[in-house]
Design a protein around this motif. Structure first.
Motif, mmCIF file in Angstrom:
data_model
loop_
_atom_site.group_PDB
_atom_site.id
_atom_site.type_symbol
_atom_site.label_atom_id
_atom_site.label_comp_id
_atom_site.label_asym_id
_atom_site.label_seq_id
_atom_site.Cartn_x
_atom_site.Cartn_y
_atom_site.Cartn_z
ATOM 1 N N ALA B 91 0.838 -1.209 0.000
ATOM 2 C CA ALA B 91 0.000 0.000 0.000
ATOM 3 C C ALA B 91 0.871 1.257 0.000
ATOM 4 C CB ALA B 91 -0.927 -0.008 1.214
ATOM 5 N N ALA B 92 1.908 1.253 0.824
ATOM 6 C CA ALA B 92 2.777 2.425 0.880
ATOM 7 C C ALA B 92 3.470 2.639 -0.460
ATOM 8 C CB ALA B 92 3.817 2.249 1.991
ATOM 9 N N TYR B 93 3.867 1.540 -1.113
ATOM 10 C CA TYR B 93 4.527 1.658 -2.414
ATOM 11 C C TYR B 93 3.578 2.232 -3.456
ATOM 12 C CZ TYR B 93 7.335 0.420 -6.471
ATOM 13 O OH TYR B 93 8.070 0.472 -7.633
ATOM 14 N N ALA B 94 2.352 1.739 -3.458
ATOM 15 C CA ALA B 94 1.381 2.244 -4.432
ATOM 16 C C ALA B 94 1.102 3.728 -4.212
ATOM 17 C CB ALA B 94 0.078 1.442 -4.342
ATOM 18 N N PHE B 95 0.925 4.107 -2.943
ATOM 19 C CA PHE B 95 0.642 5.518 -2.653
ATOM 20 C C PHE B 95 1.844 6.406 -2.969
ATOM 21 C CE2 PHE B 95 -2.785 4.145 0.446
ATOM 22 C CZ PHE B 95 -3.809 4.641 -0.330
ATOM 23 N N ALA B 96 3.050 5.866 -2.805
ATOM 24 C CA ALA B 96 4.233 6.690 -3.009
ATOM 25 C C ALA B 96 4.632 6.772 -4.479
ATOM 26 C CB ALA B 96 5.397 6.140 -2.179
ATOM 27 N N ARG B 97 4.380 5.711 -5.241
ATOM 28 C CA ARG B 97 5.026 5.597 -6.549
ATOM 29 C C ARG B 97 4.105 5.542 -7.752
ATOM 30 N NH1 ARG B 97 9.907 7.479 -7.095
ATOM 31 N NH2 ARG B 97 10.938 7.268 -5.090
ATOM 32 N N TYR B 98 2.817 5.313 -7.555
ATOM 33 C CA TYR B 98 1.919 5.244 -8.701
ATOM 34 C C TYR B 98 0.950 6.419 -8.672
ATOM 35 C CZ TYR B 98 3.373 0.347 -9.103
ATOM 36 O OH TYR B 98 4.095 -0.795 -9.239
ATOM 37 N N ASN B 99 0.512 6.773 -9.889
ATOM 38 C CA ASN B 99 -0.615 7.688 -9.981
ATOM 39 C C ASN B 99 -1.791 6.906 -10.506
ATOM 40 O OD1 ASN B 99 0.106 10.269 -9.074
ATOM 41 N ND2 ASN B 99 1.540 10.392 -10.802
ATOM 42 N N PHE B 100 -2.900 6.992 -9.822
ATOM 43 C CA PHE B 100 -4.070 6.268 -10.291
ATOM 44 C C PHE B 100 -5.315 7.036 -9.866
ATOM 45 C CE2 PHE B 100 -2.397 4.527 -6.369
ATOM 46 C CZ PHE B 100 -3.484 4.443 -5.517
ATOM 47 N N PRO B 101 -6.401 6.862 -10.637
ATOM 48 C CA PRO B 101 -7.621 7.576 -10.284
ATOM 49 C C PRO B 101 -8.063 7.226 -8.869
ATOM 50 C CG PRO B 101 -7.837 6.557 -12.440
ATOM 51 C CD PRO B 101 -6.552 6.076 -11.877
ATOM 52 N N MET B 102 -8.569 8.191 -8.143
ATOM 53 C CA MET B 102 -9.062 8.021 -6.774
ATOM 54 C C MET B 102 -7.948 7.843 -5.751
ATOM 55 S SD MET B 102 -12.597 7.630 -6.914
ATOM 56 C CE MET B 102 -13.192 6.406 -5.773
ATOM 57 N N PHE B 159 9.398 5.885 1.182
ATOM 58 C CA PHE B 159 9.456 5.434 -0.216
ATOM 59 C C PHE B 159 9.513 6.626 -1.178
ATOM 60 C CE2 PHE B 159 7.233 1.047 0.363
ATOM 61 C CZ PHE B 159 8.402 0.570 0.903
ATOM 62 N N MET B 160 8.865 7.729 -0.808
ATOM 63 C CA MET B 160 8.835 8.881 -1.721
ATOM 64 C C MET B 160 10.198 9.543 -1.861
ATOM 65 S SD MET B 160 5.058 10.633 -1.288
ATOM 66 C CE MET B 160 5.627 11.782 -0.152
ATOM 67 N N GLN B 161 11.058 9.298 -0.869
ATOM 68 C CA GLN B 161 12.363 9.950 -0.918
ATOM 69 C C GLN B 161 13.355 9.263 -1.847
ATOM 70 O OE1 GLN B 161 13.278 10.087 3.216
ATOM 71 N NE2 GLN B 161 11.812 11.738 3.589
ATOM 72 N N VAL B 162 13.015 8.057 -2.299
ATOM 73 C CA VAL B 162 13.921 7.351 -3.203
ATOM 74 C C VAL B 162 13.856 8.020 -4.582
ATOM 75 C CG1 VAL B 162 14.428 5.137 -4.270
ATOM 76 C CG2 VAL B 162 13.533 5.217 -1.946
ATOM 77 N N PRO B 163 15.017 8.399 -5.159
ATOM 78 C CA PRO B 163 14.980 9.108 -6.443
ATOM 79 C C PRO B 163 14.411 8.242 -7.571
ATOM 80 C CG PRO B 163 17.240 8.647 -5.762
ATOM 81 C CD PRO B 163 16.370 8.302 -4.621
ATOM 82 N N GLU B 164 13.605 8.864 -8.422
ATOM 83 C CA GLU B 164 12.929 8.159 -9.512
ATOM 84 C C GLU B 164 13.930 7.506 -10.475
ATOM 85 O OE1 GLU B 164 9.650 7.715 -9.678
ATOM 86 O OE2 GLU B 164 9.778 6.601 -11.575
ATOM 87 N N GLU B 165 15.104 8.149 -10.672
ATOM 88 C CA GLU B 165 16.100 7.622 -11.623
ATOM 89 C C GLU B 165 16.509 6.195 -11.273
ATOM 90 O OE1 GLU B 165 17.027 10.773 -10.011
ATOM 91 O OE2 GLU B 165 15.676 11.611 -11.526
ATOM 92 N N LEU B 166 16.596 5.951 -9.960
ATOM 93 C CA LEU B 166 16.988 4.628 -9.490
ATOM 94 C C LEU B 166 15.994 3.575 -9.976
ATOM 95 C CD1 LEU B 166 19.435 4.140 -7.732
ATOM 96 C CD2 LEU B 166 17.932 4.003 -5.756
ATOM 97 N N LEU B 167 14.697 3.924 -9.899
ATOM 98 C CA LEU B 167 13.664 2.987 -10.326
ATOM 99 C C LEU B 167 13.686 2.821 -11.837
ATOM 100 C CD1 LEU B 167 10.574 3.764 -8.110
ATOM 101 C CD2 LEU B 167 12.744 2.729 -7.556
ATOM 102 N N GLU B 168 13.891 3.953 -12.561
ATOM 103 C CA GLU B 168 13.954 3.893 -14.027
ATOM 104 C C GLU B 168 15.064 2.956 -14.463
ATOM 105 O OE1 GLU B 168 11.896 5.039 -16.167
ATOM 106 O OE2 GLU B 168 10.628 5.984 -14.635
ATOM 107 N N ALA B 169 16.230 3.115 -13.831
ATOM 108 C CA ALA B 169 17.379 2.283 -14.183
ATOM 109 C C ALA B 169 17.065 0.818 -13.951
ATOM 110 C CB ALA B 169 18.594 2.704 -13.356
ATOM 111 N N ALA B 170 16.412 0.538 -12.827
ATOM 112 C CA ALA B 170 16.070 -0.848 -12.507
ATOM 113 C C ALA B 170 15.080 -1.400 -13.521
ATOM 114 C CB ALA B 170 15.495 -0.935 -11.098
ATOM 115 N N ARG B 171 14.124 -0.554 -13.940
ATOM 116 C CA ARG B 171 13.108 -1.016 -14.899
ATOM 117 C C ARG B 171 13.745 -1.282 -16.258
ATOM 118 N NH1 ARG B 171 9.219 3.135 -12.520
ATOM 119 N NH2 ARG B 171 8.168 1.903 -10.925
#
Lengths: 309, 274
Positions: B91-102, B159-171
């Motif tokens: 839940a924390a990951y979804a709230f921190a890292r995804y955008n979704f309706p509602m 979770f929000m403090q982790v830089p997005e680039e790190l996730l992009e690189a992993a993906r």
């Protein structure tokens, strides 16, 4: 041919994207759903159910719940016991929060030093915070025992007569406040110390250069810089103290003669001992309103930020 | 500027007084736990009992099904911790890292639950548990705490403090989302996870209120309830037995606190300040 192939490829890519997109669309909901289901079942629905019950009369065993409109609330307001409950709750809450916070602030200013002795003292005063309220209640019941208790022994030593701490309606609520302060001081002091340590050192250096006297430095620098911490601790303290239950249930059971009955204990009594479910729910709704007001105030001020400078 | 010796003396006296106020109750508890019943009923009190009554502990332990209470406490606390982590992390990951309706709606819902104390809703929850038939089972003590709004809130921040680039690189390296959580997010959020675990453990191990209102017999009762009932067992107050039982409840926590002091204090103060 090329055209068909191209269009097929486009279709295929679209389908791929659709399936990808749809999982990516669903995934966030899948990830939050376990938590949201628990919230709905055990927090949101009960709140709604409580409000529903507060307009009904029910004794828990009867198959029907009779709709009585706002009757529970009018009874509540007319009930002398409930008025006492409200007065007790407010006295308990404001006295314990005020005492805890002012003593903690003084202790924080005093104990905010480095060194083994000071960190040992910080840990000592913090220890009641992590101990079960059962232990704290039992321990203090014994300490406050009118005949053989430690507290009366200590009072006698310095020439004060024994006090019927928990057995007299004049003292019981004050005794419970004393226990709350003893348990709460450590946590509040350490949060204050954390607040003090987050004040930039150069501000104090500047004040020293300006030869600001210490008391002025405290009023004009320390207090304003601590105001977010102060505010936070006050609101959290108020919200928590309004819900006091354990010490009351174990140490006084709301007595003697209703003198320590407070909100949650009153709800408990009416619900679990007198089986007046609707009535207890109505009291719960009143508590809900008070807590909501406090919470809204908290967030309002938080968004404005009682803040530096 | 040197501190005058008189200040030092006053300071030292103050520290001793403060220590007495906070340590004396515990010393008194330990002392009482080893006394005979007769010794608890003397005034002025005896501090060191003539012979140490080790039997008090056995008597406290055997005055109720304490082994059962103990197991219930362990199982309830353990399950709550496991379930909380299982629900909080996604839940924390979804709230921190995804955008979704509602998303905002669901997060607001979480924040509302953060503010609802169990002391407010125990009556309707009790009625629900009763109609679902899980009253007097350990599930009634576990399921309402299967997730924690506070935990979601705190972990989301981290979770929000982790830089997005790190996730992009992993993906780009074809990491699945689960691998990202396990290999990147959780290690970076370790201090918060430790904090949450300590916080939750202490809160539920010590909890008296919820087991009290949700149980009517011994099948699901936990240790704090058992200790509280020691007082009623003997009719009058046998404070030596009550304090012996109390010591059994307090000692583990105090020992843990002694060794993990720094962590525990930081956990509580940190969550307090946030």
């Amino acid at each position: 041919m090329a055209l068909i192939k191209a269009s097929m490829e486009v279709e295929q890519r679209k389908a791929e994207r659709r399936s990808l997109v749809s999982w990516a669309n669903v995934r966030p909901y899948a990830m939050i759903s376990p938590a949201i289901i628990v919230f709905c079942l055990f927090f949101i629905y009960p709140i709604g159910y409580m409000i529903y019950l507060s307009f009904h009369e029910w004794n828990f065993v009867s198959p029907t719940k009779e709709f009585v409109g706002a009757a529970n609330f009018t009874y509540l307001l007319a009930d002398r016991d409930f008025r006492e409950v409200i007065v007790n709750s407010f006295i308990y809450t404001f006295a314990s929060v005020f005492l805890t916070i002012s003593i903690s602030l003084l202790l924080a200013l005093w104990l905010n030093r480095s060194g083994t002795i000071y960190s040992f003292m910080q840990a000592s005063i913090f220890s009641p915070h992590i101990i079960s309220l059962v232990s704290v209640s039992m321990l203090w019941m014994w300490i406050m025992d009118a005949d053989y208790g430690l507290l009366n022994w200590a009072l006698n030593l310095i020439g004060i007569e024994s006090v019927p701490w928990l057995t007299s309606p004049d003292y019981a609520l004050a005794s419970l406040i004393l226990v709350a302060v003893w348990k709460g001081i450590g946590f509040n002091t350490l949060v204050f110390i954390a607040g003090l340590q987050s004040i930039p050192k150069d501000l104090y250096e500047a004040a020293e250069l300006d030869q600001t006297p210490p008391w002025r430095r405290f009023l004009r620098l320390t207090v304003p810089m601590l105001s977010p911490t102060l505010f936070f601790l006050t609101i959290i303290g108020l919200i928590n103290s309004f819900q006091v239950f354990e010490t009351i249930n174990l140490m006084t059971a709301g007595g003697p003669i209703n003198s320590t009955n407070t909100f949650v204990y009153y709800i408990y009594q009416n619900g679990f001992q007198f089986f007046k479910i609707g009535y207890a729910s109505a009291a719960g709704v009143v508590l809900l309103v008070i807590l909501s007001v406090l919470t809204v105030v908290y967030f309002k001020v938080l968004s404005k930020r009682v803040h530096y400078r | 500027m040197k501190t005058p010796p008189i200040f030092k003396a006053v300071n030292g006296l103050g520290l001793i007084l403060l220590f007495i106020i906070f340590a004396m109750p515990f010393i008194w508890m330990a002392s009482t736990a080893f006394k005979t019943l007769g010794e608890t009923l003397t005034f002025p009190p005896v501090w060191i009992p003539e012979t140490f009554q080790w039997g008090n502990f056995a008597q406290a332990w055997s005055s109720g099904p304490f082994l059962k209470y103990f197991f219930n406490s362990v199982i309830v606390t353990l399950f709550i911790l496991i379930l909380q982590f299982a629900t909080i992390i996604p839940a924390a990951y979804a709230f921190a890292r995804y955008n979704f309706p509602m998303k905002n709606f669901f997060f607001a819902l979480t924040m509302i639950c953060l503010m609802i104390p169990s002391q407010l809703i125990f009556l309707p929850v009790y009625l629900n548990l009763s109609s679902w038939g899980i009253l007097d089972t350990i599930w009634g003590l576990i399921l309402p705490f299967a997730t924690s709004a506070f935990g979601i809130f705190l972990l989301r921040q981290s979770f929000m403090q982790v830089p997005e680039e790190l996730l992009e690189a992993a993906r780009l390296d074809d990491a699945t989302e689960w691998q990202i959580i396990r290999k990147i997010m959780l290690p970076l959020a370790k201090p918060v996870l430790v904090t949450l675990a300590l916080f939750s453990f202490i809160a539920h191990w010590n909890d008296y209120f919820w087991p009290l209102v949700m149980t009517t017999n011994d099948t699901a009762r936990t240790l704090p309830l058992g200790i509280a009932m020691l007082r009623q067992v003997e009719g009058g107050a046998s404070w030596n037995i009550v304090m012996a039982g109390n010591l059994l409840l307090v000692l583990p926590i105090l020992i843990v606190f002694f060794f993990a002091q720094r962590h525990i204090i930081r956990a509580f103060v940190y969550t307090g300040v946030k």
